[in-house]
Write a protein that holds these residues in place. Sequence first.
Motif, short mmCIF file in Angstrom:
data_model
loop_
_atom_site.label_atom_id
_atom_site.label_comp_id
_atom_site.label_asym_id
_atom_site.label_seq_id
_atom_site.Cartn_x
_atom_site.Cartn_y
_atom_site.Cartn_z
N MET A 21 0.85 -1.18 0.00
CA MET A 21 0.00 0.00 0.00
C MET A 21 0.88 1.23 0.00
N GLY A 22 0.77 2.02 -1.05
CA GLY A 22 1.52 3.26 -1.16
C GLY A 22 0.61 4.46 -1.08
N PRO A 23 1.11 5.63 -1.44
CA PRO A 23 0.31 6.85 -1.32
C PRO A 23 -0.91 6.89 -2.22
N ASP A 24 -0.87 6.13 -3.34
CA ASP A 24 -2.01 6.15 -4.26
C ASP A 24 -2.75 4.83 -4.30
N SER A 25 -2.51 3.95 -3.33
CA SER A 25 -3.10 2.61 -3.35
C SER A 25 -4.62 2.55 -3.23
N PRO A 26 -5.28 3.49 -2.54
CA PRO A 26 -6.73 3.33 -2.35
C PRO A 26 -7.54 3.27 -3.63
N LYS A 27 -7.03 3.77 -4.76
CA LYS A 27 -7.79 3.77 -6.00
C LYS A 27 -7.18 2.78 -6.99
N PRO A 28 -7.76 1.58 -7.09
CA PRO A 28 -7.20 0.60 -8.01
C PRO A 28 -7.39 1.02 -9.46
N PRO A 29 -6.41 0.78 -10.33
CA PRO A 29 -6.54 1.15 -11.74
C PRO A 29 -7.49 0.22 -12.46
N PRO A 30 -7.99 0.62 -13.63
CA PRO A 30 -8.85 -0.27 -14.41
C PRO A 30 -8.05 -1.40 -15.02
N LYS A 31 -8.77 -2.38 -15.59
CA LYS A 31 -8.16 -3.52 -16.27
C LYS A 31 -7.13 -4.20 -15.39
N THR A 46 0.07 9.02 6.31
CA THR A 46 -0.53 8.91 7.64
C THR A 46 -2.04 8.91 7.55
N GLU A 47 -2.59 9.79 6.70
CA GLU A 47 -4.04 9.91 6.59
C GLU A 47 -4.68 8.61 6.12
N THR A 48 -4.04 7.97 5.14
CA THR A 48 -4.61 6.73 4.60
C THR A 48 -4.59 5.61 5.64
N LEU A 49 -3.45 5.42 6.30
CA LEU A 49 -3.36 4.32 7.27
C LEU A 49 -4.27 4.57 8.46
N LYS A 50 -4.42 5.83 8.85
CA LYS A 50 -5.32 6.17 9.96
C LYS A 50 -6.75 5.76 9.63
N VAL A 51 -7.18 6.05 8.41
CA VAL A 51 -8.53 5.69 8.00
C VAL A 51 -8.69 4.18 7.95
N VAL A 52 -7.72 3.49 7.36
CA VAL A 52 -7.81 2.03 7.20
C VAL A 52 -7.90 1.32 8.55
N LEU A 53 -7.10 1.75 9.52
CA LEU A 53 -7.03 1.03 10.79
C LEU A 53 -7.99 1.57 11.86
N GLU A 54 -8.43 2.81 11.72
CA GLU A 54 -9.22 3.41 12.79
C GLU A 54 -10.68 3.67 12.45
N ASP A 55 -11.04 3.64 11.16
CA ASP A 55 -12.40 3.98 10.76
C ASP A 55 -13.17 2.71 10.41
#
Length: 224
Positions: free
Chosen positions: A143-153, A177-186
């Motif tokens: 998981m990197g900085p742009d991982s939350p949005k998977p590409p098409p195909k 930090t923002e992404t991991l916080k959401v994934v683990l805490e929300d």
Amino acid sequence: MTTRPLLHGFETIEQCSSALAHHILNVQQQALAEGDSFTVAMSGCDLPSLVALAIIDLPGIQWDKWDVWLADERVVPLNDDESNFLTNTRDLFSKVGVKVHSLDPELAQKGDTESCALDYEARLRNKFPQDEFARFDLILLGMGPDSPKPPPKRVTITYPILSNARSLVFEAWQVTTETLKVVLEDPGCELPATKVVAKNGTPVRWFTRDDVVQAINYPETKFP
């Protein structure tokens, strides 16, 4: 049965790679104590190069026993810079003589996502004929900085297969930090990573930077 993920933080990328390599060695030893091969599924991007830092010369790694698949792959030619097959082969497995199972080259060249997925599923079922869902010893995701949005195909291992793995790991050295916080805490988060849970009583492990760990409210587990 599900358990809370374990979060491991490290000050340097070398420390992260070393810890991840030793975790992989431990899972490999468990797998080979029960069978004659070590089945692994991996993502791409920076994951293979980070793993390679510490594992290539690690005593105890039995490369001849590794059976490596792709946890996800873009439907592009195998020599495309966006190909996870290329990244894994170039950055890690070509250096240790291990072949990576790719998408069907002709189907990938054509960009035929559905046929690629059906072919890959059929080969996984052939590899794991006794299992309802493929049972990998280890699945390594990134998981990197742009991982939350998977590409098409894209062809991706399904959640039941992820949940069925002996060990399930996220390498998140470049995560924000923002992404991991959401994934683990929300609890209501809809990002794909939140749906990745191990149901065999073994927690998902996250390997990331110490500064990210310190910036969120999720408890850290020291490695090992």
